[in-house]
Design a protein around this motif. Sequence first.
Motif: not given
Length: 286
Positions: A204-228
């Motif tokens: 969910a958006v509210e659980n994402v600390f950082l979300g980035q889209v690369d030049s190929y259109g792929q989304l990678t995320i870093d969550l607030f909860d570091d255990q996940i």
Amino acid sequence: MPDWLEVAWRTLVAVVILFLLTKLLGKRQVSQLSLFEYITGITIGSLAAYIPLDLESSWYLGLVSLAVWIVVSLGIEFLQLKSKKARDFIDGKGTILIKGGKILEDNLAKERLTLDELMEELRRKNVFRAADVEFAIMEPSGDINVLLTRENQPLTPKHLGVKVGPEYEPQAVIMDGEIMDEPLATIGKNRAWLHTELEKIGAAVENVFLGQVDSYGQLTIDLFDDQIKAPEPQAKASLYATLKKCEADLEMFALSVQDEKAKEMYERCSHQMQRILADVKPLLHT
């Protein structure tokens, strides 16, 4: 005006003027400094500290001195931009410390650099043997840059003759659980696309600390909860697997069909698919 109030007023003026003058001098004043820039930085700082505390003299004279230093600094920088000889005289030249794996002791002495200090700088570059170094050069800024011998350089796709896809700056589309609309628009995406990608990942958006889209259109995320652990994007791998399946199907059709024309067509398509896979593999395996 009480002395404490005058000191506070002068300090405020000095801070504002020093900030503006430093902005005028540019980013080099806060990065690697040349010898002259180092002297300029110390002098400007001393003058800025002198202005608010010397209550017995006219404080504006300190501002005049500051302005003169800034003008001289700008003049020196302009001269360096226009003249190679001026750059060599003011900043100096680089000094070769190691050449072909051989340490040049005379140049070490010239730069007043001990062997221990040289080895420390090499270790900072992840180099532990001087014999592995083709060139080591001390720059005018004091940094030491190292070029390893060819056999000790890291293997790259270029060495293997492999073409890789170009990389562009990733766009941060989610920060602190908030969607950033401007970066999304920059890459030609919208919120609906972003929510779809998040659903694929299961976040969910509210659980994402950082979300980035690369030049190929792929989304990678870093969550607030570091255990996940956030799942890795699979879009490129899935596409490559689909193309490989198409190639395998074409080969199977070519083997199973009885009609010679159809067999020839499937074989031709299979060869074309192999060439396509060879072209897109560097892009899909990054």
